[in-house]
Design an enzyme around this catalytic site. Structure first.
Site, PDB file in Angstrom:
ATOM      1  N   GLU A  55       0.854  -1.191   0.000  1.00 31.40           N
ATOM      2  CA  GLU A  55       0.000   0.000   0.000  1.00 31.40           C
ATOM      3  C   GLU A  55       0.887   1.236   0.000  1.00 31.40           C
ATOM      4  OE1 GLU A  55      -3.740   2.134   2.240  1.00 31.40           O
ATOM      5  OE2 GLU A  55      -2.151   1.334   3.479  1.00 31.40           O
ATOM      6  N   GLU A  80       4.768   5.115   3.769  1.00 30.09           N
ATOM      7  CA  GLU A  80       4.245   6.414   4.223  1.00 30.09           C
ATOM      8  C   GLU A  80       5.421   7.339   4.487  1.00 30.09           C
ATOM      9  OE1 GLU A  80       1.263   8.081   4.609  1.00 30.09           O
ATOM     10  OE2 GLU A  80       2.616   9.650   5.289  1.00 30.09           O
ATOM     11  N   ASP A 130      -2.985  12.154  -2.106  1.00 31.79           N
ATOM     12  CA  ASP A 130      -3.246  13.598  -2.192  1.00 31.79           C
ATOM     13  C   ASP A 130      -3.540  13.960  -3.650  1.00 31.79           C
ATOM     14  OD1 ASP A 130      -2.667  13.966   0.571  1.00 31.79           O
ATOM     15  OD2 ASP A 130      -0.530  13.876   0.105  1.00 31.79           O
ATOM     16  N   LYS A 134      -4.910  21.737  -7.834  1.00 29.41           N
ATOM     17  CA  LYS A 134      -4.526  22.924  -8.614  1.00 29.41           C
ATOM     18  C   LYS A 134      -3.478  22.560  -9.668  1.00 29.41           C
ATOM     19  CE  LYS A 134      -5.606  26.315  -5.145  1.00 29.41           C
ATOM     20  NZ  LYS A 134      -5.169  26.813  -3.862  1.00 29.41           N
ATOM     21  N   ASP A 166     -11.521  10.524  -3.623  1.00 32.49           N
ATOM     22  CA  ASP A 166     -12.755  11.304  -3.508  1.00 32.49           C
ATOM     23  C   ASP A 166     -12.765  12.440  -4.531  1.00 32.49           C
ATOM     24  OD1 ASP A 166     -10.485  12.262  -1.795  1.00 32.49           O
ATOM     25  OD2 ASP A 166     -11.733  14.060  -1.918  1.00 32.49           O
TER      26      ASP A 166
END
Ligand SMILES: C[S@@+](CC[C@H](N)C(=O)[O-])C[C@H]1O[C@@H](n2cnc3c(N)ncnc32)[C@H](O)[C@@H]1O
Length: 229
Positions: A55, A80, A130, A134, A166
C-alpha cells in the site's frame, strides 16, 4: 501477564537529519530524502513471500492493519512518508501482534526508483492519495508517466492495482495515466469494491457526502478481481 501497550511516540527516529542514512530496524525501513547515494544498500524487503501486497500513502495505517489481520497468508508492505503517521502504523502493528506487515518510512518515488525489483508485487493499493487539484501543483501528483512505468515493471503478470479517491479530477487523471498499459472497466468507478474496507480519509469524505471513485486495474489482460471478492 501484563502486555505492554505501545504508543506512537515509542518509535523514535533513529538518527538526526544530519546523520540520516538508509537503515532497517524492527521491520521498518528508514528511507530518507536527499541522500547523496541510494546504491549498494539492501533493505531486505520481505519480497520472497509468495504473495506481496503493497500500500502506498498508508496514512495512519488503519486500512492496511485491517487487511494484514484478515490475510495472515499475505505479506503486506506499507509506505508512508510522514514519520508521525509511520509511528501510528507501527504502534498499531506492535499492539496487535501483526507479523506480516513491513513498514517503509519514506517517499514512494525513492522506493520505486531504487529498491523495488521487477515482477515482485501481486497487489498494489493507493487509498486517497493527495489529489493536488490545482494545476500549478500537478507535478506533485502520483501517476505521472514514470510512476506508471514503475508499477507496470514491479507487478507480476495479472498483478492488480486499486486506487480509491474522492476527487473526480484526480480520478480522471489516474484513468488517463493508466489506460494505455492497464485494463479497467471505466463504467465501474462509482461502484464500491466488494470488501474494500475503510480508511480514515474514506470515512472523513463519506461523512461529508462526497462521491468515492474506485479503480481496479490489471496488468496485461483483465482476468477479474483476485483480491477483493
Ligand atoms: C490523504 S492521506 C490518505 C491516508 C490513508 N491512505 C487514508 O485513506 O486514510 C495521503 C497520505 O499519503 C502520504 N503521501 C503522499 N505522498 C507520498 C509519497 N510520495 N510517499 C509516501 N507517502 C506519501 C501522505 O503523507 C498522507 O499520509
Amino acid at each position: 501477564m501484563i502486555v505492554p501497550f505501545m504508543k506512537p511516540k515509542d518509535l523514535a527516529y533513529p538518527f538526526s537529519f544530519r546523520d540520516r542514512r538508509l537503515f532497517v530496524e524492527r521491520d521498518v525501513f528508514y528511507l530518507p530524502n536527499y541522500l547523496s547515494s541510494y546504491e549498494g544498500f539492501d533493505p531486505k524487503l520481505p519480497l520472497g513471500h509468495p504473495r506481496i501486497f503493497i500500500e502506498f500513502c498508508s496514512g495512519n495505517g488503519e486500512w492496511i492493519i485491517q487487511k494484514a489481520l484478515e490475510n495472515p497468508d499475505i505479506q503486506f508492505i506499507a509506505v508512508e512518508k510522514l514519520f508521525l503517521r509511520v509511528q501510528k502504523i507501527f504502534s498499531k502493528r506492535e499492539n496487535l501482534g501483526i507479523k506480516n506487515l513491513f513498514l517503509v518510512s519514506g517517499d514512494i518515488n525513492l522506493l520505486l526508483e531504487h529498491f523495488l525489483p521487477d515482477d515482485t508485487v501481486d497487489t498494489l493499493a493507493v487509498n486517497f492519495p493527495d489529489p493536488w487539484p490545482k494545476e500549478r501543483h500537478s507535478k506533485n501528483r502520483l501517476f505521472h508517466k514514470n510512476f506508471v512505468a514503475h508499477i507496470q515493471r514491479i507487478l507480476k503478470p495479472h498483478g492488480e492495482v486499486f486506487v480509491v479517491t474522492d476527487d473526480s479530477g484526480f480520478s480522471e487523471w489516474v484513468y488517463e495515466a493508466m489506460k494505455g498499459d492497464f485494463k479497467l472497466k471505466k463504467e465501474d468507478v462509482k461502484k464500491p469494491l466488494p470488501n474494500h474496507g475503510s480508511s480514515f480519509f474514506q470515512r472523513l469524505w463519506e461523512s461529508k457526502g462526497k462521491d468515492i471513485f474506485y479503480h481496479h486495474y490489471q496488468k496485461g489482460s483483465y482476468v477479474g478481481c483476485e483480491f477483493f471478492k
